[in-house]
Design an enzyme around this catalytic site. Structure first.
Site, PDB file in Angstrom:
ATOM      1  N   GLU B 348      15.412  -6.117 -29.999  1.00 33.42           N
ATOM      2  CA  GLU B 348      16.665  -6.775 -29.613  1.00 33.42           C
ATOM      3  C   GLU B 348      16.926  -8.051 -30.416  1.00 33.42           C
ATOM      4  OE1 GLU B 348      17.469  -5.572 -25.056  1.00 33.42           O
ATOM      5  OE2 GLU B 348      15.927  -7.091 -25.244  1.00 33.42           O
ATOM      6  N   VAL B 349      16.838  -7.947 -31.712  1.00 35.93           N
ATOM      7  CA  VAL B 349      17.051  -9.134 -32.548  1.00 35.93           C
ATOM      8  C   VAL B 349      18.531  -9.222 -32.921  1.00 35.93           C
ATOM      9  CG1 VAL B 349      16.426 -10.317 -34.681  1.00 35.93           C
ATOM     10  CG2 VAL B 349      14.695  -9.005 -33.417  1.00 35.93           C
TER      11      VAL B 349
END
Lengths: 557, 557
Positions: B348-349
């Site tokens: 989830e960057v």
């Protein structure tokens, strides 16, 4: 002039307390909450002063005893238990420091406990008062670093709980610290009876869980575990005199042996090599058999106890066998439960089965009795049995509401239906326990902590002599939706709100904005319970025992 | 022919197993559930037979060891721990029987444990196989009453768990009994990695709670505790190299010292007099730092780690300082965590902060890199640091999904987003861990036990050599709504459903009606957890961790 419970047999303690008071002038005042204050106490002590020093506590804290009760094994066990609690966080550090050889000098390396009586009998009204001093030893004072004085070992137990709450683990120094020293605390409970009911019939709780609950009670200075053992759903307890009774258990694995019941009273922690560890909590166990209603499960083993197989409650009032069984149960229980109070239930008795079952109906007609008369007959006969076994009977309030004039005058009336019962009961000279279901039934999940907190057992009772008849109160954890998975978070933190109501001075906790004077301390206490392994739920939930609604600190939820 | 893990160095054991097999013919078969059968096992062993005898077990059960690993201190500690578990219920009875002087003759008074290796290193793939025989000693057999043989102490640990589940307290005789003896069990896990993730960033858990969770994992034969220590919400861990990092904790009381972290790895139970009790569970601890996203809390102590004070995630990719801090953390952590796997996160960057913060934007332009390139750059650089410290890196699947071809080939891909990732990962030669969020995310409360149970890590992978690359799976307890008050009942019983999937033979648990073959055993296991002090929730709840809807037996809820 010091009041009686605080009368010291040791002049230096009195002198020291005076010194202590002269250091700080806030005696008797409730301190303003202070976000930077690191030490919170729950429940609030009667009188206390604090200072502004920080003291370190030696992980090898030793015990020194004095007084004729000082050599008590109970005291030693309690000290060992609290030392483990206080240094729970540092145990790893101390283990590893043995290898690294670290050592330090600490401000507090000894706790002196003076117990002025060697009477260890635990009963209602036992003296739980204590004084606690904590100060840096300047080398001149005779009293040393940390000193507890109490008239009984049970007062010393309460003091140890307070002492443990003064101690907190400091992550900077990696040691246990006491902030805001010197501390001078004089404390005693407002009520002698501060109870928690647990219902083991609607759901069975392993004894391990029950012991955890009893231990958690000690953290809030509650002192009566009301064991609602049996109800209509299941009969889990072994009764040697009537060995088929526990056939009424849910399964053969959901039972309590006589030895289990002993264990709940005696609280052995574990046996290590040849050394007993007792989890000494100073908590009385009040057992209950709820008769004649709430007893359907009795008939699984002995169907004769039912009016008929199709109409199973209340217990059959007509048979001698019914009262023989009650007497047998009470004889067996008397060997287990030393507490002077025994709860005979008596609530929610629907007599329809008596009125509709032919042989019972006939029996009533033969005696010119109504079903209500039979209810009274049953309750009074059960009371006689209990009294004959040297028990003081407790009954739920319906017995008082229905035939107060016939109740044995020793009866303790247990309020639950609503307000106003204790005022009526004490007016008639009965003792009373307050458990107004609108506030102190823990299965009522929609009651927030502040409503639990402000419910007052003495409400409507102004005469001091009548107030003295209110033994105290009890929060009730009924078991329909409480099992091992959720019972602790249903009990806590709301039970703590009631605990402070029952322990602390009414004037100290009934004024001011409790969102400032109580809430931060209760949140701190909830996190303390969590640290001690108790699954206390967030304080400010809309409904009790709900999970937190999002990420965040324990201290803000 | 016995397969390798079961190759016995003791001829009599082989002979005895043959005898055992000849007694009962059901080897390899999964027994039909039988309401009258009193002994249930979870997870199901690979191969087992049972008989129809009932044996009593001596509360003073003694240990006899053999084999070159028999003298292991780990083995002794594990035996002591399991003896306490097995006789938890009888401890009170044995204490009181000391006074009453009762004594009995028991069928099983000795447990013999043979360990064939003295290598005690606990790593991924350690041999956990074991054989367990329990039979009445007829005086003629050389193998005696209860015998465990394992190649490592960790196999012996798993055997002790199985042995403890064979033992149940019988309320009739008030002693521990083993039903359906003789038992002949040959067992080994299907997967080497059987994990549980705990998130201590969204809520802080006292180490006491973490240790309880780890101990509870051992009951279901899970063997990797994935400690998701830090996330954007809080940074609770002490890092000596960068001592301001834990300023990102929620409060100064919601922190883990280095010693706490050691304690989670080493699991000291308590120190009594001069005797250590270790809670030996044979569970690896896989630590995680989730970078470069999920790391906002790092900047509380070191704001330079943020792209800017107004845009705080992902970690600033441009600065050497960022990688110095990562390296410092990993150096400090390497001293604590001996497990070969280390989790670097990578999920989830959201790179918006990189694209919008001037100095980062400039840095990207100077290098002709996109934000996606920078994500790859960051992950690979972190992998290099971990590998340089002799760690095998684990990454959440986004790194594989985004730049599989660049990942270090040693990378373990941790699936979470959905199905089909492990098949793709193993096809490219990567190792994989299965955590499909639709089934194995424990915070998804709407997933019933049977959907957890039937989720299959090898789904879509048919080639045996590729199947071997699936290390196993992991259930994930994310912490947004899980704190000390509710974490155990969110984990259990559903984690147990996954545990059997990962331990037991696929063919044995993938056929038949699981409502008959698995559900009664799972309900029994849930009640076993309750008896051992774990707050496992009802099994058949519509939503996980909900309280029971009404009164009833643990075994039916």
């Amino acid at each position: 002039m010091l009041s009686d419970p605080f009368k010291s047999h040791f002049l230096f303690l009195i002198l020291s307390f005076s010194l202590c008071v002269s250091q700080t002038l806030a005696l008797n005042s409730v301190p303003e909450p202070d976000a930077s204050a690191l030490t919170y106490l729950w429940p609030l002590p009667s009188e206390f002063t604090s200072g502004n020093h920080t003291l370190s506590v030696d992980p090898d804290l030793s015990l020194a005893v004095a007084g004729i009760g000082g050599s008590s094994a109970i005291l030693r066990a309690a000290f060992d238990r609290y030392r483990a609690i206080i240094f729970k966080h540092t145990s790893g550090i101390s283990i590893f420091s043995r290898f690294t050889g670290r050592s330090s000098v600490y401000d507090i390396s000894k706790l002196k406990i003076i117990v002025n009586s060697d009477n260890e009998e635990l009963q209602l009204g036992v003296d739980e008062s204590y004084t606690l001093f904590v100060s840096k030893n300047d080398g001149k004072s005779i009293i040393g670093e940390a000193t507890i004085e109490a008239n009984t070992v049970y007062g010393a137990l309460r003091a140890l709980e307070t002492f443990s709450q003064l101690c907190s683990f400091d992550y900077g120094t990696k040691s246990v610290q006491i902030y805001k020293a010197p501390w001078c605390i004089r404390d005693k409970p407002r009520f002698a009876f501060r109870g928690l009911l647990l219902d083991t019939s609607r759901h069975y709780f392993p004894i391990y869980v029950i012991k955890q609950i009893i231990e958690s009670m000690s953290y809030a200075k509650l002192n009566v575990f009301h064991w609602h053992i049996i109800d209509e759903e299941s009969f889990p307890l072994e009764v040697p005199a009537y060995p088929k009774l526990w056939k009424g258990s849910y399964t053969k694995w959901e039972r309590y042996t006589v030895e289990d019941a002993y264990e709940i009273v005696k609280m052995p922690l574990f046996l290590f090599l040849d050394y007993f560890m007792w989890c000494v909590t100073g908590i009385n166990v009040m057992a209950e058999i709820d008769i004649p209603g709430h007893a359907e499960s009795w008939g699984t083993g002995y169907p004769d106890l039912w009016p008929s197989t199709s109409c199973r409650e209340p217990l059959d009032v007509t048979k001698n066998f019914t009262f023989d069984v009650i007497s047998g149960i009470l004889t067996d229980m008397r060997k287990i439960f030393p507490f002077e109070l025994f709860h005979l239930g008596g609530d929610e008795v629907n007599t329809d089965c008596w009125s509709s079952t032919p042989h019972v109906k006939q029996w009533l007609q033969d005696r010119n009795m109504t079903a209500k008369d039979a209810y009274k007959y049953f309750v009074l006969k059960a009371q006689e049995i209990a009294i004959s076994k040297n028990w003081t009977p407790v009954n739920w309030e319906e017995t008082f509401n229905t035939f107060a004039e016939n109740l044995n005058p020793r009866t303790v009336v247990h309020n639950w239906l609503g307000a106003g019962v204790c005022p009526k009961a004490v007016a008639k000279g009965f003792k009373c326990i307050f458990s107004n279901q609108g506030f102190w039934y823990l299965d009522h999940l929609d009651v927030p902590w502040n409503e639990v907190y402000t419910a007052e057992p003495l409400e409507g009772i102004n005469d001091t002599s009548k107030q003295a008849l209110v033994l105290g109160g009890e929060v009730c954890m009924w078991g329909e939706t409480a099992d091992t998975s959720d019972v602790q978070q249903t009990i806590w933190p709301r039970a703590a709100a009631a605990a402070e109501r029952m322990w602390s001075r009414r004037d100290a906790i009934s004024t001011g904005n409790i969102a400032l004077t109580a809430l931060p301390r209760l949140q701190y206490f909830r996190c303390l319970l969590n640290r001690r392994g108790v699954q206390a739920a967030p304080v400010t939930n809309k409904y009790a025992r709900r999970p937190p609604t999002g990420a965040g600190s324990c201290y803000e939820q």
